[in-house]
Design a protein around this motif. Structure first.
Motif, short mmCIF file in Angstrom:
data_model
loop_
_atom_site.label_atom_id
_atom_site.label_comp_id
_atom_site.label_asym_id
_atom_site.label_seq_id
_atom_site.Cartn_x
_atom_site.Cartn_y
_atom_site.Cartn_z
N ARG A 3 0.85 -1.19 0.00
CA ARG A 3 0.00 0.00 0.00
C ARG A 3 0.89 1.24 0.00
NH1 ARG A 3 -5.38 -0.85 2.11
NH2 ARG A 3 -5.77 -3.08 2.15
N ARG A 4 0.32 2.38 -0.36
CA ARG A 4 1.07 3.63 -0.36
C ARG A 4 0.41 4.60 0.64
NH1 ARG A 4 3.87 0.58 -3.23
NH2 ARG A 4 4.88 1.21 -5.17
N PRO A 5 1.25 5.31 1.43
CA PRO A 5 0.69 6.23 2.43
C PRO A 5 0.37 7.62 1.86
CG PRO A 5 3.08 6.08 2.69
CD PRO A 5 2.73 5.22 1.51
N PHE A 6 -0.79 8.15 2.22
CA PHE A 6 -1.19 9.50 1.81
C PHE A 6 -1.88 10.20 2.98
CE2 PHE A 6 -0.95 6.97 -2.01
CZ PHE A 6 -0.14 7.76 -2.81
N SER A 7 -1.54 11.46 3.17
CA SER A 7 -2.15 12.25 4.25
C SER A 7 -3.61 12.49 3.96
CB SER A 7 -1.47 13.61 4.35
OG SER A 7 -0.10 13.44 4.60
N ILE A 8 -4.39 12.52 5.01
CA ILE A 8 -5.80 12.90 4.87
C ILE A 8 -5.82 14.44 4.79
CG2 ILE A 8 -8.06 12.89 6.01
CD1 ILE A 8 -7.17 10.17 7.25
N VAL A 37 -7.79 13.42 -0.67
CA VAL A 37 -6.35 13.18 -0.69
C VAL A 37 -5.77 13.93 -1.89
CG1 VAL A 37 -4.65 11.36 -1.22
CG2 VAL A 37 -6.48 10.90 0.42
N PHE A 38 -4.65 14.59 -1.71
CA PHE A 38 -3.93 15.18 -2.84
C PHE A 38 -2.64 14.39 -3.02
CE2 PHE A 38 -6.53 18.71 -1.38
CZ PHE A 38 -7.03 19.22 -2.57
N TYR A 39 -2.33 14.07 -4.25
CA TYR A 39 -1.09 13.31 -4.45
C TYR A 39 -0.36 13.77 -5.69
CZ TYR A 39 -3.88 10.44 -7.71
OH TYR A 39 -4.69 10.00 -8.73
N GLN A 40 0.93 13.53 -5.66
CA GLN A 40 1.77 13.83 -6.81
C GLN A 40 2.16 12.51 -7.45
OE1 GLN A 40 5.59 15.60 -5.95
NE2 GLN A 40 5.64 16.63 -7.91
N VAL A 41 2.01 12.44 -8.75
CA VAL A 41 2.40 11.23 -9.47
C VAL A 41 3.93 11.16 -9.51
CG1 VAL A 41 2.36 10.07 -11.71
CG2 VAL A 41 0.28 11.13 -10.80
N LYS A 42 4.46 10.07 -8.93
CA LYS A 42 5.92 9.95 -8.83
C LYS A 42 6.44 8.66 -9.43
CE LYS A 42 6.72 12.47 -4.60
NZ LYS A 42 6.81 12.22 -3.16
N GLY A 43 5.77 7.57 -9.15
CA GLY A 43 6.26 6.26 -9.58
C GLY A 43 5.10 5.34 -9.87
N LYS A 44 5.39 4.05 -9.82
CA LYS A 44 4.41 3.06 -10.26
C LYS A 44 3.05 3.18 -9.56
CE LYS A 44 4.15 -1.74 -11.40
NZ LYS A 44 4.94 -2.93 -11.66
N GLY A 45 3.10 3.28 -8.22
CA GLY A 45 1.85 3.31 -7.46
C GLY A 45 0.98 4.51 -7.81
N THR A 46 1.59 5.67 -7.86
CA THR A 46 0.78 6.87 -8.10
C THR A 46 0.39 7.00 -9.58
OG1 THR A 46 2.88 8.08 -7.99
CG2 THR A 46 1.42 8.25 -6.09
N ILE A 47 1.18 6.42 -10.48
CA ILE A 47 0.74 6.38 -11.89
C ILE A 47 -0.56 5.58 -11.97
CG2 ILE A 47 1.22 5.46 -14.20
CD1 ILE A 47 4.19 6.01 -13.68
N GLU A 58 7.38 12.41 6.80
CA GLU A 58 6.90 11.52 5.72
C GLU A 58 8.05 10.64 5.25
OE1 GLU A 58 4.60 13.67 2.82
OE2 GLU A 58 3.02 14.00 4.30
N THR A 59 8.37 9.65 6.07
CA THR A 59 9.44 8.71 5.72
C THR A 59 8.92 7.73 4.67
OG1 THR A 59 8.63 7.18 7.38
CG2 THR A 59 10.31 8.73 8.10
N MET A 60 9.82 6.95 4.10
CA MET A 60 9.38 5.83 3.27
C MET A 60 8.66 4.84 4.19
SD MET A 60 10.69 6.65 0.32
CE MET A 60 11.15 5.37 -0.79
N MET A 61 7.57 4.28 3.73
CA MET A 61 6.81 3.33 4.57
C MET A 61 6.45 2.09 3.76
SD MET A 61 4.13 5.43 6.86
CE MET A 61 4.70 6.70 7.98
#
Ligand SMILES: Cc1cc2nc3c(=O)[nH]c(=O)nc-3n(C[C@H](O)[C@H](O)[C@H](O)COP(=O)(O)OP(=O)(O)OC[C@H]3O[C@@H](n4cnc5c(N)ncnc54)[C@H](O)[C@@H]3O)c2cc1C
Ligand code: FES
Length: 273
Positions: A52-57, A67-77, A218-221
């Motif tokens: 799973r990928r972590p995102f702030s509420i 949730v707002f997110y920035q597309v960075k890698g596989k998960g967010t694509i 916001e560490t890697m999780m």
């Protein structure tokens, strides 16, 4: 913490080119506080990506989580390709929230750290505290300030710093913090989220002015629930886990010299459309 199934109501670009806003319908019993986050399962039909990928509420209104997110890698694509009406598995709310402290407040956001702090600012705006609160948004360039309107709509004075000077104060958010903190009488509380170098500097500024400070790390999780120990943060109380002991920590407890800077955030060259 619960495993919930949500239904995506909106998932669209919030700003060019890589920032997205997702609104998820959650069960009526879902409750969360600013600073908490969700572990979102990206794919329901396959195990890739496994984690799973972590995102702030960034907001919770009735039974809708934003949730707002920035597309960075596989998960967010893959996340950006989900559509309204799709179901999505959520683990959360996870982590400890920002503590409520009386008195003046500064909210300092670097880049997408603004997402979780928007929820905090919204809650402050509902009380009598917003007259004593200030929001500072720091980014590389004005295109990254896509949450500015959301903060301004709350009625809390909001100031921006861009590194290239394309909007607001030219320079680092921490330089703007130095200016603003001097102008607020008395001791207050600094809430911040952003790149580790910004947080390290902000912690020093807060301490110099006798302010308390709480930062979301916001560490890697990987697991998000205290099992893998992959999110350790060095503190004066030993290594603590950002997912269960944080992500919000008192700034004075963090040993900044033992933290990595944020990894490069450029989404270019990742096959994004
Ligand atoms: C508590 C918490 C809250 C977060 N809230 C948000 C949010 O509201 N919006 C948002 O866009 N992102 C947020 N993040 C970061 C987000 O989880 C990552 O960007 C995401 O997991 C990347 O997944 P990916 O598969 O697209 O990228 P990957 O393919 O896993 O990685 C792509 C790139 O992103 C970097 N990356 C991965 N995880 C992080 C991270 N935690 N911090 C910085 N860089 C990372 C990698 O090093 C790599 O360079 C949060 C992280 C945490 C721990
Ligand atoms: S992410 Fe696994 S222990 Fe924190």
């Amino acid at each position: 913490m619960m495993l919930e199934t949500g239904k995506i109501r909106e998932n669209h670009k919030a700003a060019l080119p890589y920032y997205y806003r997702m609104v998820i319908e959650v069960p009526e019993h879902f409750q969360a506080l600013p600073g908490q986050f969700l572990q979102i399962q990206i794919e329901s039909k396959t195990t890739d990506p496994l984690l799973r990928r972590p995102f702030s509420i960034a907001g919770l209104s009735r039974n809708r989580v934003t949730v707002f997110y920035q597309v960075k890698g596989k998960g967010t694509i893959l996340l950006s390709r989900l559509q309204a009406g799709d179901s999505i598995s959520l683990l959360g709310p996870l982590g400890k929230p920002y503590p409520a402290v009386p008195g003046p407040k500064i909210i300092l956001a670097g880049g997408l750290g603004a997402a979780g702090l928007l929820f905090l600012a919204k809650n402050l705006s509902l009380g009598s505290q917003n007259k004593k609160s200030v929001v500072l948004l720091g980014c590389k360039t004005k295109e990254d300030l896509f949450l500015l309107d959301n903060f301004q709509d709350l009625g809390i004075p909001t100031y921006c710093a861009t590194e290239d000077g394309s909007f607001g104060f030219k320079g680092l958010a921490t330089s703007l913090l130095t200016q603003k903190i001097k102008k607020i009488p008395g001791k207050g509380t600094l809430y911040a989220c952003g790149p580790n170098p910004m947080l390290a500097m902000a912690g020093k500024i807060a301490a110099k002015h006798g302010w308390s400070a709480y930062f979301s790390m916001e560490t890697m999780m990987a697991c998000g629930i205290g099992l893998c120990r992959g999110c350790a943060v060095a503190t004066i109380n030993g290594y603590r886990l950002a997912c269960v002991d944080g992500p919000v920590f008192p700034a004075e407890e963090i040993i900044w010299g033992k933290l990595p800077p944020h990894p490069p955030l450029s989404p270019k060259g990742r096959g994004l459309k």
